[in-house]
Design a protein around this motif. Structure first.
Motif, PDB file in Angstrom:
ATOM      1  N   GLU A  36       8.510  17.159  17.229  1.00 15.83           N
ATOM      2  CA  GLU A  36       7.624  18.293  16.987  1.00 15.83           C
ATOM      3  C   GLU A  36       8.369  19.477  16.398  1.00 15.83           C
ATOM      4  OE1 GLU A  36       4.210  18.453  18.035  1.00 15.83           O
ATOM      5  OE2 GLU A  36       4.262  16.368  18.645  1.00 15.83           O
ATOM      6  N   VAL A  86       9.349  -0.412  17.025  1.00 11.42           N
ATOM      7  CA  VAL A  86       9.295   0.112  15.663  1.00 11.42           C
ATOM      8  C   VAL A  86      10.061   1.417  15.535  1.00 11.42           C
ATOM      9  CG1 VAL A  86       7.726   1.081  13.970  1.00 11.42           C
ATOM     10  CG2 VAL A  86       7.175  -1.051  15.090  1.00 11.42           C
ATOM     11  N   ARG A  87       9.925   2.275  16.558  1.00 10.73           N
ATOM     12  CA  ARG A  87      10.562   3.586  16.451  1.00 10.73           C
ATOM     13  C   ARG A  87      12.040   3.547  16.772  1.00 10.73           C
ATOM     14  NH1 ARG A  87       6.844   7.991  19.539  1.00 10.73           N
ATOM     15  NH2 ARG A  87       5.068   8.034  18.121  1.00 10.73           N
ATOM     16  N   VAL A 139       0.251  -4.409  12.950  1.00 11.00           N
ATOM     17  CA  VAL A 139       0.725  -3.582  14.047  1.00 11.00           C
ATOM     18  C   VAL A 139       0.162  -2.175  13.973  1.00 11.00           C
ATOM     19  CG1 VAL A 139       2.770  -2.646  15.143  1.00 11.00           C
ATOM     20  CG2 VAL A 139       2.800  -4.954  14.234  1.00 11.00           C
ATOM     21  N   SER A 140       0.141  -1.589  12.762  1.00  8.13           N
ATOM     22  CA  SER A 140      -0.367  -0.228  12.710  1.00  8.13           C
ATOM     23  C   SER A 140      -1.832  -0.197  12.328  1.00  8.13           C
ATOM     24  CB  SER A 140       0.448   0.610  11.723  1.00  8.13           C
ATOM     25  OG  SER A 140       0.090   0.276  10.410  1.00  8.13           O
ATOM     26  N   GLY A 141      -2.391  -1.357  11.967  1.00  8.53           N
ATOM     27  CA  GLY A 141      -3.803  -1.408  11.630  1.00  8.53           C
ATOM     28  C   GLY A 141      -4.124  -0.576  10.413  1.00  8.53           C
ATOM     29  N   LYS A 151      -6.354  11.670  17.944  1.00  5.30           N
ATOM     30  CA  LYS A 151      -7.479  11.213  17.132  1.00  5.30           C
ATOM     31  C   LYS A 151      -8.684  12.142  17.270  1.00  5.30           C
ATOM     32  CE  LYS A 151      -7.147   7.237  19.151  1.00  5.30           C
ATOM     33  NZ  LYS A 151      -7.391   5.862  19.616  1.00  5.30           N
ATOM     34  N   LEU A 201      11.703   2.868   9.378  1.00  2.62           N
ATOM     35  CA  LEU A 201      12.343   2.329   8.178  1.00  2.62           C
ATOM     36  C   LEU A 201      13.377   3.317   7.636  1.00  2.62           C
ATOM     37  CD1 LEU A 201      11.546  -0.394   7.060  1.00  2.62           C
ATOM     38  CD2 LEU A 201      10.359   0.776   5.221  1.00  2.62           C
ATOM     39  N   MET A 237      -2.431  -1.595  20.309  1.00  2.00           N
ATOM     40  CA  MET A 237      -1.272  -1.405  19.456  1.00  2.00           C
ATOM     41  C   MET A 237      -1.686  -0.739  18.155  1.00  2.00           C
ATOM     42  SD  MET A 237       1.185  -4.346  17.968  1.00  2.00           S
ATOM     43  CE  MET A 237       1.486  -5.094  19.529  1.00  2.00           C
ATOM     44  N   GLN A 238      -2.731  -1.266  17.547  1.00  2.00           N
ATOM     45  CA  GLN A 238      -3.121  -0.748  16.240  1.00  2.00           C
ATOM     46  C   GLN A 238      -3.641   0.680  16.338  1.00  2.00           C
ATOM     47  OE1 GLN A 238      -5.789  -3.585  14.547  1.00  2.00           O
ATOM     48  NE2 GLN A 238      -4.188  -5.120  14.318  1.00  2.00           N
ATOM     49  N   ASN A 239      -4.246   1.022  17.488  1.00  2.00           N
ATOM     50  CA  ASN A 239      -4.733   2.384  17.640  1.00  2.00           C
ATOM     51  C   ASN A 239      -3.591   3.377  17.756  1.00  2.00           C
ATOM     52  OD1 ASN A 239      -7.434   2.101  17.455  1.00  2.00           O
ATOM     53  ND2 ASN A 239      -7.714   1.633  19.632  1.00  2.00           N
ATOM     54  N   SER A 241      11.626  -6.080  14.109  1.00  2.67           N
ATOM     55  CA  SER A 241      10.398  -5.515  14.683  1.00  2.67           C
ATOM     56  C   SER A 241       9.318  -6.566  14.830  1.00  2.67           C
ATOM     57  CB  SER A 241       9.841  -4.427  13.766  1.00  2.67           C
ATOM     58  OG  SER A 241      10.522  -3.239  13.932  1.00  2.67           O
ATOM     59  N   VAL A 299      -0.129   2.849  16.901  1.00  2.87           N
ATOM     60  CA  VAL A 299       0.954   2.840  15.916  1.00  2.87           C
ATOM     61  C   VAL A 299       0.419   3.366  14.599  1.00  2.87           C
ATOM     62  CG1 VAL A 299       2.608   1.432  14.670  1.00  2.87           C
ATOM     63  CG2 VAL A 299       2.054   0.890  17.030  1.00  2.87           C
ATOM     64  N   ASP A 300       1.085   4.372  14.071  1.00  3.06           N
ATOM     65  CA  ASP A 300       0.661   4.956  12.811  1.00  3.06           C
ATOM     66  C   ASP A 300       1.637   4.519  11.729  1.00  3.06           C
ATOM     67  OD1 ASP A 300      -1.127   7.249  11.617  1.00  3.06           O
ATOM     68  OD2 ASP A 300       0.896   7.488  10.807  1.00  3.06           O
ATOM     69  N   PHE A 301       1.089   4.115  10.587  1.00  2.00           N
ATOM     70  CA  PHE A 301       1.982   3.576   9.555  1.00  2.00           C
ATOM     71  C   PHE A 301       2.984   4.623   9.081  1.00  2.00           C
ATOM     72  CE2 PHE A 301       3.112   2.466   5.168  1.00  2.00           C
ATOM     73  CZ  PHE A 301       3.670   1.229   5.410  1.00  2.00           C
ATOM     74  N   PHE A 332      10.194  12.941  15.565  1.00  2.00           N
ATOM     75  CA  PHE A 332       9.179  12.862  16.609  1.00  2.00           C
ATOM     76  C   PHE A 332       9.231  14.056  17.552  1.00  2.00           C
ATOM     77  CE2 PHE A 332      10.442   8.487  15.563  1.00  2.00           C
ATOM     78  CZ  PHE A 332       9.251   8.061  15.017  1.00  2.00           C
ATOM     79  N   ILE A 385       6.077   3.507  11.464  1.00  2.00           N
ATOM     80  CA  ILE A 385       6.755   2.438  10.732  1.00  2.00           C
ATOM     81  C   ILE A 385       7.644   3.002   9.636  1.00  2.00           C
ATOM     82  CG2 ILE A 385       6.371   0.445   9.254  1.00  2.00           C
ATOM     83  CD1 ILE A 385       3.958  -0.175  10.988  1.00  2.00           C
TER      84      ILE A 385
END
Lengths: 270, 259, 152
Positions: free
Chosen positions: B258, B94-95, C28-30, C57, B201, B187-189, B161, B191-193, B256, B197
């Motif tokens: 910082e 994704v990145r 994917v990102s939940g 988190k 994009l 993955m879901q934990n 992706s 990856v941040d939308f 990314f 993502i």
């Protein structure tokens, strides 16, 4: 020089150069209305450039190009697009839009410049295609046409808007004798029946002499002779004779300028 | 002295072409857009630029995802954290990989075709012919192609992706036997939308802009001979690839790093 | 007809792109649609934050309740100051709650775990966690073991 009764394009004191190389130097050309005028000369003398100057695609270094009193180089983009509706141009390669059918190619100028209903556009396109004898080919794509046919379609497109001026860029180059004969006939006939002014740029002497009413001979960035075909045949200047009779050597030398042949050969190894 | 002059000439030429390309871009997309007449042309170009690139994008996305799954597994299994393979596959796709690889493939597949097509139109005098008919070729030919590239690349990157992630999932879950719950949960934990993502994009939007700009300009500015067109096509692929990789570093640092 | 096929495939192409994006968002990102954007900010001071980064988190009993947004050095007390955003609907953190930096797995990422205390009063915007526990640094642990101080 100004012995024409009705001049449509009047070029005065035109100079144009391309990256330091002079193409035209103080050239005067007058083009009579409703006639076929030919611009002839050896390759590389900028005959096509002249058409582009008239069409406003290039700007001259100095000089004026009047079309019915409007000086083309001073027009802005919008005025230029308006005046170009009065011109049709037949490009050397035909320049058909390769992603459209023959029908759409001819219809294109009509769709862009008019708001005619679809059935009227269809009638006009078929009339123009009939005039060049290719009505039967209207659904073909440009890639399916022979070179001569492509040029005839391009001609139909160039006259789609019934322009006042039709410019032909080397219409006879690379055509077989039959296609050439067809084109010569077509240019003559269209000029007579539609009454527009034709400008032909060419170096095919016989064909051009056969249809032109008036001829300008261009070489060395200026007009070296002009007149009717009969007048030109009588001119005795060696430069004109060389071009008209196609002699290999003469004022236009066979050899590209070089150092002395003998010296050049002996210099090897120095 | 001569080499200094050559350097100067090189710099001037490059600046001049940068200026010309800016003018073309401005005239094609900013000055008086005509959305109504452009729409059918745009659809046509999206078909050529986007739909026809789909196969190469899907196939490479699938294989790259599968390779990531395999490689990630063999490394992570040493640390006993092979569940994190989903996270690794998703984040790298994704990145980075989806925007960058899609842009590179796009430059090779669609960018070179755009350059060649426009160059050929120039060589066969179709552009001059449009001008003589009284139609601005920048608006008729360049603008729809530019917008099509700009729209298609983000779409292709998103498809890349998702196909890649499912390719990675296929390898990890079906072949390597990772528990599918932990694969997706990890993955879901991670990856941040908004951060991952959306940033990916944004990258592909930027790349789409740059790649099509280069492709369209090289075509429009090429020397209208067969040699000139082939040179322009090569330039498109080289310049576009370099621009994508260089910009990717800058964008990554901003997004990314910082900063 | 050729134009029609083109239009249909372009439509399908754009639809596929949108579906891919939605798939990325949900699978994917939940990303869940209900997550509220409204948050309040609280702080905590730590002796050592280990590998905690912004975007880490913040959880309670393993449930996500917020994110770390910034980390800087408290120049008065010379310890790390962590700024975190907690979701508005988690409004029951008593003022004696504690925050500890924990590790997911042996080598996993660092996160903050919050456990609630017993006071009646709840934490507000800008409050500090009084009771904090720093990250477990492996080197310290090994050092303590070597000097036989683990029993403390």
């Amino acid at each position: 020089m100004s012995h024409f009764e009705d001049v449509i394009i009047d070029i005065q004191q035109l100079s144009f150069s391309r990256s330091d190389r002079p193409i035209y130097n103080n050239v005067d050309i007058k083009i009579p209305r409703g006639k076929i005028t030919a611009i002839m000369g050896p390759s590389g003398t900028g005959k096509t450039t002249l058409l582009k100057l008239i069409g406003g695609q290039l700007n001259p270094d100095s000089g004026k190009i009047y079309l019915d009193g409007q000086n083309i180089p001073t027009l802005n983009r919008r005025e230029l697009f308006v005046i170009r509706e009065r011109m049709g141009m037949l490009f050397q390669s035909g320049a058909l839009f390769t992603d459209m059918s023959v029908f759409e190619n001819v219809a294109f100028p009509l769709r862009v410049h008019t708001k005619l209903p679809e059935d009227m556009i269809r009638d006009i396109v078929l009339m123009k295609l009939e005039a060049v004898g290719l009505r039967g080919a209207s659904e073909l794509m440009p890639s399916e046409l022979s070179g001569g046919m492509a040029r005839r379609v391009a001609l139909a497109r160039a006259i789609a808007l019934d322009p006042d001026i039709v410019m032909y860029d080397e219409p006879f180059t690379g055509q077989d004798p039959i296609a050439m004969g067809v084109l010569v006939n077509l240019i003559r006939r269209l000029n007579e029946s539609l009454g527009h002014t034709s400008i032909i740029v060419s170096h095919d002497i016989q064909e051009t002499l056969g249809i032109a009413d008036y001829i300008y001979l261009v070489a060395d960035s200026s007009v070296i002779a002009h007149g009717t075909p009969e007048e030109l045949k009588e001119v005795n200047s060696p430069q004109v004779r060389q071009f008209m009779e196609g002699l290999p050597d003469g004022p236009v030398p066979f050899h590209f300028p070089a150092v002395d042949y003998h010296d050049d050969l002996l210099q090897r190894g120095v | 002295m001569e080499s200094l002059a050559r350097l100067g000439r090189f710099g001037l030429n490059n600046l001049a072409s940068l200026g010309r390309s800016g003018m073309i871009l401005f005239q094609a997309i900013v000055a008086r857009p005509q959305p109504l007449t452009m729409f059918p042309l745009l659809v046509q170009q999206i078909y050529f630029v986007g739909v026809l690139s789909l196969i190469i994008i899907v196939v490479s996305g699938l294989f790259i995802g599968m390779v990531l799954g395999l490689q990630g597994y063999t490394i992570l299994v040493d640390y006993g954290s092979e569940q994190a393979v989903g996270q690794m596959v998703a984040l790298s796709l994704v990145r980075e990989l989806a925007p960058v690889v899609t842009a590179l493939l796009f430059a090779g597949r669609a960018g070179s075709a755009l350059t060649a097509e426009i160059g050929l139109m120039k060589a066969t005098e179709q552009l001059s012919s449009l001008e003589m008919i009284g139609v601005d070729p920048l608006r008729r030919i360049i603008a729809p192609r530019f917008w099509a590239g700009f729209i298609c690349l983000p779409i292709l990157a998103a498809i890349f992706s998702i196909v890649g992630i499912y390719g990675g999932a296929l390898v990890s879950i079906e072949w390597l036997g990772i528990y599918d719950g932990s694969f997706w949960a990890n993955m879901q934990n991670s990856v941040d939308f908004a951060d991952d993502i959306v940033n990916g994009l944004i990258k592909s939007v930027v790349f789409g802009f740059v790649v099509t700009w280069i492709a369209v300009f090289q075509g429009y500015d090429c020397i209208p001979t067969s040699e000139g067109i082939s040179q322009a096509t090569t330039k498109t692929v080289v310049y576009a690839s370099l621009a994508v990789l260089g910009l990717d570093f800058i964008l990554t640092a901003v997004m990314f790093g910082e900063i | 007809m050729r134009m029609r096929i083109m239009e249909i495939s372009v439509g399908a192409f754009i639809l596929a792109g949108m579906m891919a994006l939605v798939g990325l968002a949900l699978n994917v990102s939940g990303l869940s649609m209900s997550s509220s954007d409204d948050t309040y900010t609280v702080y905590a001071r730590f002796e050592n934050i280990g590998g905690l980064t912004s975007r880490s988190k913040v959880t309670m009993s393993g449930v996500l309740i917020g994110h770390v947004t910034n980390i800087d050095l408290d120049t008065d007390q010379l310890v790390a100051r962590v700024e975190m955003e907690i979701y508005d609907d988690v409004n029951f953190l008593s003022i004696d709650s504690s925050a500890s930096i924990l590790t997911a797995g042996l080598l996993g990422e660092k996160y903050i775990g919050v456990s609630v205390g017993f006071e009646e009063e709840f934490m507000q915007e800008g409050d500090y966690f009084e009771d904090t526990q720093s990250a477990l640094v492996l080197e310290d642990l090994v050092g303590k073991f070597l000097f036989n101080e683990v029993s403390e």
